[in-house]
Design an enzyme around this catalytic site. Structure first.
Site, short mmCIF file in Angstrom:
data_model
loop_
_atom_site.label_atom_id
_atom_site.label_comp_id
_atom_site.label_asym_id
_atom_site.label_seq_id
_atom_site.Cartn_x
_atom_site.Cartn_y
_atom_site.Cartn_z
N SER A 160 34.40 -2.79 -31.16
CA SER A 160 33.25 -2.47 -32.03
C SER A 160 32.15 -1.48 -32.04
O SER A 160 31.70 -0.67 -32.62
CB SER A 160 31.80 -3.62 -31.45
OG SER A 160 32.28 -4.56 -31.23
N HIS A 175 37.82 -3.31 -38.11
CA HIS A 175 36.43 -4.01 -37.63
C HIS A 175 36.34 -5.73 -38.03
O HIS A 175 35.13 -5.68 -38.96
CB HIS A 175 35.48 -2.87 -37.15
CG HIS A 175 34.31 -3.90 -36.99
ND1 HIS A 175 33.16 -2.98 -36.79
CD2 HIS A 175 33.88 -4.38 -35.11
CE1 HIS A 175 31.92 -3.59 -35.68
NE2 HIS A 175 32.62 -4.72 -34.86
N GLU A 195 35.04 -3.51 -41.59
CA GLU A 195 35.60 -1.98 -41.18
C GLU A 195 36.66 -1.14 -40.56
O GLU A 195 36.41 -1.95 -39.74
CB GLU A 195 34.17 -1.43 -40.52
CG GLU A 195 32.84 -1.10 -40.80
CD GLU A 195 31.69 -0.55 -39.49
OE1 GLU A 195 32.21 -1.05 -38.36
OE2 GLU A 195 31.13 -0.03 -39.55
N ASN A 254 27.55 -1.10 -36.15
CA ASN A 254 26.59 -1.16 -34.95
C ASN A 254 25.82 -0.01 -34.26
O ASN A 254 25.15 -0.04 -33.31
CB ASN A 254 27.78 -0.98 -33.63
CG ASN A 254 28.34 -3.34 -34.00
OD1 ASN A 254 27.44 -3.69 -33.96
ND2 ASN A 254 29.33 -3.00 -33.25
#
Ligand code: NAD
Length: 284
Positions: A119, A140, A152, A190
């Site tokens: 992450s 991701h 991602e 994130n």
């Protein structure tokens, strides 16, 4: 490169979901976990998800059965010696991941791409733990994997264009939407999401409002499908804490300081939905 066999490492909430979508897309999938109970639980979750999809009429019973038959579970990492792509989804801990990448570099054939579902951790550093940094990349997925469209794709400093193209194609075969980002702590998702969740935890910690009120404000006021504290429980409070620590250390900026209440819950073993208790209680 033509990817046929994929190994997923880590059969937790993310690894099981990734294994499911890979098998549904027609890939041969090995699902590995170092913990036998997690491996069994991961496989059970996949078969339950598929059964639910059959019930809802989204897939036929034959498709569910053939997808499930493409998944082999194993606690032997050496099974990665036969795959074209590894997608690592173990806990968000740099030491655990780098050790695994070094092992995988020795076990897998020279052409194998090593992807991480991290992450927030640096792909470039994971790549440096191998002798094939150009074949290391971030992939991701979002939680829950079978539902969420975004992947991602994170280029490490040395990731080759060929490897990027292959991973973009695999992502499309999985019926997901790839978005290219560069390798900085937290990437895009994130770096934006986690400080918002951390700030929501601070508002509870400082007594600004109750957890229910914070969630309600963000749901009704910002049109978020779930409140940030419910989402934190869903992601896993340990994962949230690891990500905040990565942002804090990576940028050296105190604006990313994890809320003490988050630390306290993780120390207590309150990890959210997966442990039955987080900001809310769950009947697992
Ligand atoms: P989880 O705790 O549900 O699962 C982690 C699994 O890894 C466990 O089953 C554990 O037994 C296994 N494991 C630990 N060390 C291992 C090792 N050395 N070898 C093999 N297996 C090992 O965690 P999760 O939520 O599935 O997260 C996994 C990864 O995905 C993390 O890097 C996390 O940051 C990332 N991620 C999580 C989310 C989320 O919402 N939870 C979303 C996107 C990405």
């Amino acid at each position: 490169m033509n990817v046929k066999k994929i190994m997923i490492i880590g059969a937790g909430q993310m690894g099981a979901g990734i294994a499911q979508v890979c098998a549904e897309a027609g890939y041969d999938v090995g699902l590995h976990d170092s913990n036998q109970d997690s491996l069994k639980r991961g496989h059970k979750v996949i078969s339950q998800n598929m059964a639910n999809q059959v019930k809802k009429g989204r897939i036929t019973e034959q498709i569910a059965a053939s997808s499930l038959s493409r998944i082999t579970t194993t606690s032997d990492l050496h099974q990665a010696g036969e795959v074209d792509l590894v997608i690592e989804a173990v806990i968000e801990n740099m030491d655990v991941k780098t050790m695994l990448f070094t092992q995988l570099d020795h076990i897998t054939p020279a052409h194998t791409i090593l992807a991480s579902n991290t992450s927030s951790l640096p792909i470039t550093e994971l790549a440096a733990a191998t002798n094939r940094p150009e074949q290391v990349i971030g992939m991701h997925f979002m939680n829950p994997v079978p539902v969420m469209k975004l992947v991602e794709i994170i280029r490490g400093l040395a990731t080759s264009d060929d490897v990027y193209q292959t991973i973009e194609e695999v992502t499309k075969v999985l019926k997901k939407v790839p978005v290219e980002v560069n390798d900085f702590p937290g990437f895009v998702s994130n770096r934006v999401l986690m400080p918002m969740i951390n700030e929501a935890i601070f508002t509870v910690y400082e007594g600004v409002a109750t957890k229910e009120a914070v969630d309600e404000v963000m749901k009704l006021g910002m049109n978020h499908p779930m409140g940030p504290l419910t989402l934190a429980d869903f992601i896993g409070l340990d994962t949230c804490l690891y990500i905040m620590e990565t942002l804090h250390e990576g940028f050296g900026d105190d604006k990313y300081r994890p809320c003490p209440l988050l630390r306290k819950y993780v120390k207590a073993g309150w990890l959210g939905r997966k442990s039955g208790q987080g900001f809310y209680q769950y009947n697992n």
